[in-house]
Design an enzyme around this catalytic site. Structure first.
Site, PDB file in Angstrom:
ATOM      1  N   LYS A  40       0.709  -1.081   0.011  1.00  0.00           N
ATOM      2  CA  LYS A  40      -0.124   0.166  -0.039  1.00  0.00           C
ATOM      3  C   LYS A  40       0.944   1.258  -0.110  1.00  0.00           C
ATOM      4  CE  LYS A  40      -2.941   0.770   3.823  1.00  0.00           C
ATOM      5  NZ  LYS A  40      -2.918   2.236   4.318  1.00  0.00           N
ATOM      6  N   ARG A  45       2.977   6.162  -3.512  1.00  0.00           N
ATOM      7  CA  ARG A  45       4.147   6.573  -3.843  1.00  0.00           C
ATOM      8  C   ARG A  45       4.373   6.554  -5.358  1.00  0.00           C
ATOM      9  NH1 ARG A  45       4.204   5.749   1.441  1.00  0.00           N
ATOM     10  NH2 ARG A  45       5.377   7.029   2.786  1.00  0.00           N
ATOM     11  N   GLY A 112      -4.828   8.199   5.585  1.00  0.00           N
ATOM     12  CA  GLY A 112      -3.931   9.235   5.948  1.00  0.00           C
ATOM     13  C   GLY A 112      -2.773   9.513   4.995  1.00  0.00           C
ATOM     14  N   ARG A 140      -7.716  12.685  12.825  1.00  0.00           N
ATOM     15  CA  ARG A 140      -6.378  12.487  13.005  1.00  0.00           C
ATOM     16  C   ARG A 140      -5.602  13.671  12.850  1.00  0.00           C
ATOM     17  NH1 ARG A 140      -4.605   7.170   9.446  1.00  0.00           N
ATOM     18  NH2 ARG A 140      -2.841   7.688  10.829  1.00  0.00           N
ATOM     19  N   SER A 187       7.775   9.837  11.452  1.00  0.00           N
ATOM     20  CA  SER A 187       6.635   9.644  10.372  1.00  0.00           C
ATOM     21  C   SER A 187       7.085   9.676   9.099  1.00  0.00           C
ATOM     22  CB  SER A 187       5.431  10.651  10.708  1.00  0.00           C
ATOM     23  OG  SER A 187       4.745  10.727   9.718  1.00  0.00           O
ATOM     24  N   ASP A 339       2.664  -0.430  11.918  1.00  0.00           N
ATOM     25  CA  ASP A 339       1.073  -1.017  11.453  1.00  0.00           C
ATOM     26  C   ASP A 339       1.283  -2.639  11.833  1.00  0.00           C
ATOM     27  OD1 ASP A 339       0.533   1.428  10.245  1.00  0.00           O
ATOM     28  OD2 ASP A 339       1.460   0.895   8.402  1.00  0.00           O
ATOM     29  N   LYS A 366      -3.680   6.370  14.985  1.00  0.00           N
ATOM     30  CA  LYS A 366      -3.937   5.661  13.775  1.00  0.00           C
ATOM     31  C   LYS A 366      -5.596   5.600  13.174  1.00  0.00           C
ATOM     32  CE  LYS A 366       0.405   4.849  12.930  1.00  0.00           C
ATOM     33  NZ  LYS A 366       1.053   5.477  11.880  1.00  0.00           N
ATOM     34  N   ARG A 370      -5.423   2.420  18.588  1.00  0.00           N
ATOM     35  CA  ARG A 370      -5.236   0.903  18.438  1.00  0.00           C
ATOM     36  C   ARG A 370      -4.590   0.295  19.888  1.00  0.00           C
ATOM     37  NH1 ARG A 370      -2.583   0.680  12.458  1.00  0.00           N
ATOM     38  NH2 ARG A 370      -4.826   0.872  11.401  1.00  0.00           N
ATOM     39  N   ARG A 416      -7.030  -3.045  10.753  1.00  0.00           N
ATOM     40  CA  ARG A 416      -5.845  -3.784  11.192  1.00  0.00           C
ATOM     41  C   ARG A 416      -6.347  -4.320  12.517  1.00  0.00           C
ATOM     42  NH1 ARG A 416      -2.186  -2.943   7.385  1.00  0.00           N
ATOM     43  NH2 ARG A 416      -1.608  -0.672   6.842  1.00  0.00           N
TER      44      ARG A 416
HETATM   45  C1  S3P Z   1       2.698   4.993   6.031  1.00  0.00           C
HETATM   46  C2  S3P Z   1       3.482   5.581   7.404  1.00  0.00           C
HETATM   47  C3  S3P Z   1       2.828   5.194   8.543  1.00  0.00           C
HETATM   48  C4  S3P Z   1       2.121   4.313   8.761  1.00  0.00           C
HETATM   49  C5  S3P Z   1       1.091   4.168   7.591  1.00  0.00           C
HETATM   50  C6  S3P Z   1       1.642   4.219   6.240  1.00  0.00           C
HETATM   51  C7  S3P Z   1       3.113   5.699   4.873  1.00  0.00           C
HETATM   52  O1  S3P Z   1       2.341   6.291   9.159  1.00  0.00           O
HETATM   53  O2  S3P Z   1       1.475   3.909   9.868  1.00  0.00           O
HETATM   54  O3  S3P Z   1       0.039   3.209   7.786  1.00  0.00           O
HETATM   55  O4  S3P Z   1       2.819   5.020   3.944  1.00  0.00           O
HETATM   56  O5  S3P Z   1       4.031   6.439   4.684  1.00  0.00           O
HETATM   57  P1  S3P Z   1       3.106   7.499  10.034  1.00  0.00           P
HETATM   58  O6  S3P Z   1       4.011   8.096   9.014  1.00  0.00           O
HETATM   59  O7  S3P Z   1       2.180   8.476  10.647  1.00  0.00           O
HETATM   60  O8  S3P Z   1       4.100   6.806  10.923  1.00  0.00           O
END
Ligand code: S3P
Length: 455
Positions: A40, A45, A112, A140, A187, A339, A366, A370, A416
């Site tokens: 994912k 990207r 997100g 969030r 992050s 995750d 999240k 969680r 999840r």
């Molecule tokens: C992700 C980064 C993580 C992850 C999310 C996907 C990404 O989040 O928990 O499911 O694709 O960059 P954070 O950047 O908030 O840690």
């Protein structure tokens, strides 16, 4: 997916469409081979960089779920031509100039990654866009991206509640300048938003991370010809005149989806599961390292690694049932398995001894909290699980008792949590029922089908 056989009546959905609640009657012994849909994080990207580059890019093993469609639809609304056919997506990019003001709000559902990365992209274009999110994502925190993007010159107006900002967000970009930024939270989404904004900024952009987070953006930017220098936790990006499409990108299987099958096979006696062509990016494979420390029998073969275009390492996993032991998970490891923490908590309940997971604070923000959803559910199944606070750092402590008992469980609307509890229920003694599992569609609509293929 290989080895799909007619499902036996071992576990069944109460409702035929499998979207409401899930009733688990018997245990089963997972055996077989699976290939999972593409990762994912990489898919988001790949879509975004293909859209920003000039020319056609074919994305292979592209996963179709609510989150990937959120990015795909958002880019389409912004004027990018995207076609899809089974596991293949074709993006016809026209560079940054190809993005057009949509004239209506862009809806990103509950993804997100879509929202935060898109803010980075839109910071670099000179039109105004309003982004609206679904009910979970609207709760969030967004200051973590808004603050650095404002420092770069973007104008951002968001919902304010207390000292935090939330969607909907209106962003007016263009005329950015590069910055040197140290995000306060570890992050990958924040890092990626800043790097994407930096593509079209004046001067270089530098992100210095406190902990290593997944580096899919950095790898993908290199594939698209961007001048980016990675020196451990310091990433320097130079602005570009234009991105060059590599023509095609192969997206290896999602390690976050694989994690459910890895744990399932490890905790159910006599299991033997092979997961083929799964992403083994070191920033994502913390779950394998920790489970191995817990004595899980996992064979990793990476002989084919790096073959596909995309500079992402991948390989095959063979998981056999294991006698798990408790272990300590350290704060520095959390981003590499953030995750997978819900399913790791399930594994810890089936282990002998204490598992301590240190620094789980980010789990609170999240799709749902969680920490809460997993503690509530696992307690119902008889787990000895508690949260410990040491200053600002929260940890989860589980005294593993080698198993769990069936119970009436809730997904909390979180994909999840739902999949973790289905795995827990399949391995537990007795019947379980899980409410509201439609949320699985967020990341893995084929989850139950993949499970059944292992019967
Ligand atoms: C992700 C980064 C993580 C992850 C999310 C996907 C990404 O989040 O928990 O499911 O694709 O960059 P954070 O950047 O908030 O840690």
């Amino acid at each position: 997916m290989s080895q799909i056989r007619k499902p036996a009546n071992r576990f069944k959905a109460k409702k035929t469409r499998l979207v409401k609640s899930f009733l688990i009657k018997h245990k089963f012994i997972p055996q077989g081979r699976i290939i999972l849909p593409g990762d994912k994080s990489i898919a988001h990207r790949a879509l975004i960089l293909s859209a920003l580059s000039c020319g056609r890019t074919i994305l292979k093993n592209f996963p179709i779920h609510e989150d990937s469609l959120a990015t795909l639809n958002a880019l389409s609304v912004l004027g990018v031509k995207i076609r899809r056919n089974k596991g293949i997506v074709l993006v016809s990019g026209k560079g940054r100039q190809g993005l057009k003001s949509p004239g209506k709000p862009v809806f990103v559902n509950n993804s997100g990654t879509t929202l935060r990365l898109l803010l980075g992209v839109l910071a670099g274009v000179s039109f105004k866009t309003k982004i609206v999110a679904g009910k979970y994502l609207s709760l969030r925190p967004m200051s973590r991206v808004n603050i650095p993007l404002r420092l770069m010159g973007a104008q951002i107006v968001a919902q304010n509640r207390g000292r935090e900002e939330y969607a909907p967000i209106t962003i007016n970009g263009g005329n950015l300048k590069g910055i040197v930024y140290r995000p306060k939270v570890a992050s990958a989404q924040v890092k990626s938003a800043i790097l994407l904004a930096g593509l079209f900024a004046k001067g270089r952009t530098k992100v210095i991370e406190q902990l290593n987070t997944r580096d899919h953006t950095e790898r993908m930017l290199k594939v698209f010809g961007v001048n980016i220098i990675v020196n451990n936790r310091s990433i320097t990006l130079y602005p570009t005149q234009g991105l060059n499409s590599p023509g095609q990108v192969y997206i290896p299987g999602d390690i976050s989806s694989a994690a459910f099958f890895i744990v399932l096979a490890a905790i159910i006696p006599k299991s033997r599961v092979v997961i083929e062509k799964v992403s083994l990016n070191p920033g994502r494979s913390g779950i394998i390292n920790v489970l191995k420390r817990m004595h899980a029998v996992i064979k990793v073969s990476t002989s084919q690694a790096n073959k596909p275009v995309g500079l992402e390492p991948w390989g095959n996993l063979l998981i056999s049932s294991s006698k798990l032991k408790g272990a300590v998970v350290y704060p520095g490891e959390i981003p590499s398995l953030v995750d997978e923490l819900p399913i790791l908590m399930v594994a810890a309940c089936f282990a002998e001894g204490v598992t301590k997971i240190k620094g789980v604070n980010e789990l609170r923000v999240k799709e749902t909290d969680r920490v809460n959803s997993m503690v509530v559910n696992l307690k119902k199944m008889g787990a000895d699980i508690r949260v410990e606070k040491d200053g600002l750092m929260e940890s989860i402590i589980i005294h593993g008792q080698g198993g769990l008992c069936g119970a009436k469980l809730e997904s909390f609307g979180d994909h999840r949590t739902a999949m973790s509890m289905i795995v827990a229920a399949l391995a537990a003694a007795g019947k379980s029922e899980i409410d509201d599992i439609g949320c699985i569609n967020k990341s893995f609509p084929g989850f139950l089908k993949a499970l059944k293929s292992l019967e």
